[in-house]
Design an enzyme around this catalytic site. Structure first.
Site, PDB file in Angstrom:
ATOM      1  N   ASN A 177       0.796  -1.233   0.000  1.00 54.20           N
ATOM      2  CA  ASN A 177       0.000   0.000   0.000  1.00 54.20           C
ATOM      3  C   ASN A 177       0.827   1.280   0.000  1.00 54.20           C
ATOM      4  O   ASN A 177       0.329   2.327  -0.427  1.00 54.20           O
ATOM      5  CB  ASN A 177      -0.925  -0.032   1.230  1.00 54.20           C
ATOM      6  CG  ASN A 177      -1.571   1.299   1.496  1.00 54.20           C
ATOM      7  OD1 ASN A 177      -2.513   1.690   0.814  1.00 54.20           O
ATOM      8  ND2 ASN A 177      -1.055   2.046   2.477  1.00 54.20           N
TER       9      ASN A 177
ATOM     10  N   TYR B 154       2.848   9.357 -11.469  1.00 53.19           N
ATOM     11  CA  TYR B 154       1.927   8.683 -10.550  1.00 53.19           C
ATOM     12  C   TYR B 154       0.996   7.704 -11.278  1.00 53.19           C
ATOM     13  O   TYR B 154       1.000   6.508 -10.964  1.00 53.19           O
ATOM     14  CB  TYR B 154       1.156   9.721  -9.721  1.00 53.19           C
ATOM     15  CG  TYR B 154       0.221   9.083  -8.722  1.00 53.19           C
ATOM     16  CD1 TYR B 154       0.712   8.317  -7.668  1.00 53.19           C
ATOM     17  CD2 TYR B 154      -1.159   9.219  -8.825  1.00 53.19           C
ATOM     18  CE1 TYR B 154      -0.135   7.710  -6.754  1.00 53.19           C
ATOM     19  CE2 TYR B 154      -2.011   8.621  -7.916  1.00 53.19           C
ATOM     20  CZ  TYR B 154      -1.501   7.865  -6.882  1.00 53.19           C
ATOM     21  OH  TYR B 154      -2.337   7.258  -5.987  1.00 53.19           O
TER      22      TYR B 154
HETATM   23  P1  NAD Z   1      -0.626   8.663   2.963  1.00 45.52           P
HETATM   24  O1  NAD Z   1       0.378   9.622   2.468  1.00 45.52           O
HETATM   25  O2  NAD Z   1      -1.607   9.082   4.002  1.00 45.52           O
HETATM   26  O3  NAD Z   1       0.099   7.331   3.460  1.00 45.52           O
HETATM   27  C1  NAD Z   1       1.146   6.775   2.716  1.00 45.52           C
HETATM   28  C2  NAD Z   1       1.780   5.668   3.491  1.00 45.52           C
HETATM   29  O4  NAD Z   1       2.936   5.243   2.748  1.00 45.52           O
HETATM   30  C3  NAD Z   1       2.275   6.102   4.863  1.00 45.52           C
HETATM   31  O5  NAD Z   1       2.042   5.063   5.789  1.00 45.52           O
HETATM   32  C4  NAD Z   1       3.765   6.294   4.665  1.00 45.52           C
HETATM   33  O6  NAD Z   1       4.531   5.972   5.819  1.00 45.52           O
HETATM   34  C5  NAD Z   1       4.060   5.293   3.567  1.00 45.52           C
HETATM   35  N1  NAD Z   1       5.254   5.694   2.838  1.00 45.52           N
HETATM   36  C6  NAD Z   1       5.456   6.841   2.139  1.00 45.52           C
HETATM   37  N2  NAD Z   1       6.710   6.862   1.652  1.00 45.52           N
HETATM   38  C7  NAD Z   1       7.304   5.705   2.061  1.00 45.52           C
HETATM   39  C8  NAD Z   1       8.584   5.134   1.879  1.00 45.52           C
HETATM   40  N3  NAD Z   1       9.537   5.736   1.173  1.00 45.52           N
HETATM   41  N4  NAD Z   1       8.838   3.921   2.449  1.00 45.52           N
HETATM   42  C9  NAD Z   1       7.894   3.303   3.156  1.00 45.52           C
HETATM   43  N5  NAD Z   1       6.664   3.774   3.360  1.00 45.52           N
HETATM   44  C10 NAD Z   1       6.379   4.960   2.816  1.00 45.52           C
HETATM   45  O7  NAD Z   1      -1.345   8.140   1.663  1.00 45.52           O
HETATM   46  P2  NAD Z   1      -2.745   7.417   1.400  1.00 45.52           P
HETATM   47  O8  NAD Z   1      -3.616   8.408   0.772  1.00 45.52           O
HETATM   48  O9  NAD Z   1      -3.211   6.634   2.567  1.00 45.52           O
HETATM   49  O10 NAD Z   1      -2.241   6.425   0.233  1.00 45.52           O
HETATM   50  C11 NAD Z   1      -2.051   5.043   0.420  1.00 45.52           C
HETATM   51  C12 NAD Z   1      -2.082   4.398  -0.942  1.00 45.52           C
HETATM   52  O11 NAD Z   1      -3.335   4.681  -1.563  1.00 45.52           O
HETATM   53  C13 NAD Z   1      -1.001   4.916  -1.903  1.00 45.52           C
HETATM   54  O12 NAD Z   1      -0.484   3.830  -2.653  1.00 45.52           O
HETATM   55  C14 NAD Z   1      -1.777   5.879  -2.797  1.00 45.52           C
HETATM   56  O13 NAD Z   1      -1.181   5.987  -4.063  1.00 45.52           O
HETATM   57  C15 NAD Z   1      -3.133   5.187  -2.858  1.00 45.52           C
HETATM   58  N6  NAD Z   1      -4.262   6.061  -3.216  1.00 45.52           N
HETATM   59  C16 NAD Z   1      -4.659   7.090  -2.411  1.00 45.52           C
HETATM   60  C17 NAD Z   1      -5.752   7.873  -2.795  1.00 45.52           C
HETATM   61  C18 NAD Z   1      -6.238   9.018  -1.942  1.00 45.52           C
HETATM   62  O14 NAD Z   1      -7.107   9.791  -2.408  1.00 45.52           O
HETATM   63  N7  NAD Z   1      -5.797   9.157  -0.714  1.00 45.52           N
HETATM   64  C19 NAD Z   1      -6.420   7.599  -3.997  1.00 45.52           C
HETATM   65  C20 NAD Z   1      -5.981   6.553  -4.786  1.00 45.52           C
HETATM   66  C21 NAD Z   1      -4.894   5.780  -4.377  1.00 45.52           C
END
Ligand code: NAD
Length: 243
Positions: free
Chosen positions: A86, A151
């Protein structure tokens, strides 16, 4: 739904990953939360406050580091049944302003780390007679986006890994799926002014952004035996934004 199961969640310290950790714990799993730094991992463990949780912060883009972390998890919890890839970062820069180093970084975390996690967990899942891998894709893996091409490119690659590995690993009873969230109220969205969120919501057929818990429920379903014949799916959780 996940009694006696052991799950690993990368990027489990906040946002969607944290909601998945909460849902899995509530449903009886033991959970290893992986984050990027000790401080954020410790904070997440404190919030989850459970004996069934552990935390690590390997370099996900480095295979040896991931393999070492997964070995530690197996030593503590005995096995790994579920892997949620994730962790992810996004991008907004137009191509001319896009630093090639930033493009490499997004590929390292959003794509190479998914490959590394899958590669490290497959031998363990084969040993258990099967398992469930769930990758976090995005709605932009179907549409692209107007700026920050790295992305969506990374999420198209996540879909490619998902469908290919589902085909490759089916014979081992290892299911590989992805969840493709739409705009979800994580820290980034929560920090926006309410009127901006309302404008985004107006463009979504269901008229609102998603909550992390709603996205986490899709992971819970795909991780569970209720999804025992589902593999190679990219499940949209986006209020009908895409399709
Ligand atoms: P967020 O930024 O709140 O959380 C991201 C997580 O990834 C955190 O736990 C962080 O510690 C971890 N992370 C970031 N860089 C890292 C690294 N270098 N090494 C290890 N861990 C790392 O993001 P989110 O919105 O919860 O996103 C989670 C997933 O969902 C991602 O893959 C994102 O692309 C995807 N996503 C999010 C949305 C949205 O609207 N929030 C929409 C579609 C997809």
């Amino acid at each position: 739904m996940l009694k006696n199961k052991v799950a690993v969640i990368t990027g489990g310290t906040r946002g969607i990953g944290f909601a998945i950790a909460e849902a899995f714990l509530k449903n009886g799993a033991k959970v290893a939360v992986l984050g990027s730094r000790k401080e954020t991992v410790d904070k997440a463990l404190e919030k989850l406050s459970s004996d069934d949780v552990m935390g690590l912060y390997p370099d996900l883009s480095d295979y040896a580091s991931v393999e070492k972390a997964f070995t530690e998890i197996k030593e503590k919890f005995g096995k790994i049944d579920i892997l949620v890839n994730n962790a992810g970062i996004s991008a907004r820069e137009p191509i001319e302003a896009y630093d090639p180093e930033a493009f490499k970084n997004i590929m390292d975390l959003n794509v190479t780390a998914v490959f590394n996690g899958c590669k490290a967990v497959v031998p363990m899942m084969k040993e258990n007679g099967g398992g469930s891998i769930i990758n976090t894709s995005s709605m932009v893996s179907k549409t692209g986006q107007v700026s920050g091409c790295g992305y969506p490119a990374s999420k198209y690659a996540v879909n490619g890994l998902t469908v290919s590995l589902a085909r490759e690993l089916g014979k081992y009873n290892i299911r590989v799926n992805a969840v493709a969230p739409g705009v979800t109220r994580t820290d980034m969205v929560a920090a926006l002014p309410e009127e901006m969120v309302a404008r985004v919501a107006a463009g979504i057929p269901m008229g609102r952004v998603g909550e992390p818990e709603e996205v986490a429920n899709a992971f819970l379903f795909l991780a569970s035996d209720l999804a025992s014949y589902i593999s190679g799916a990219i499940l949209a959780v986006d209020g009908a934004t895409v399709n």
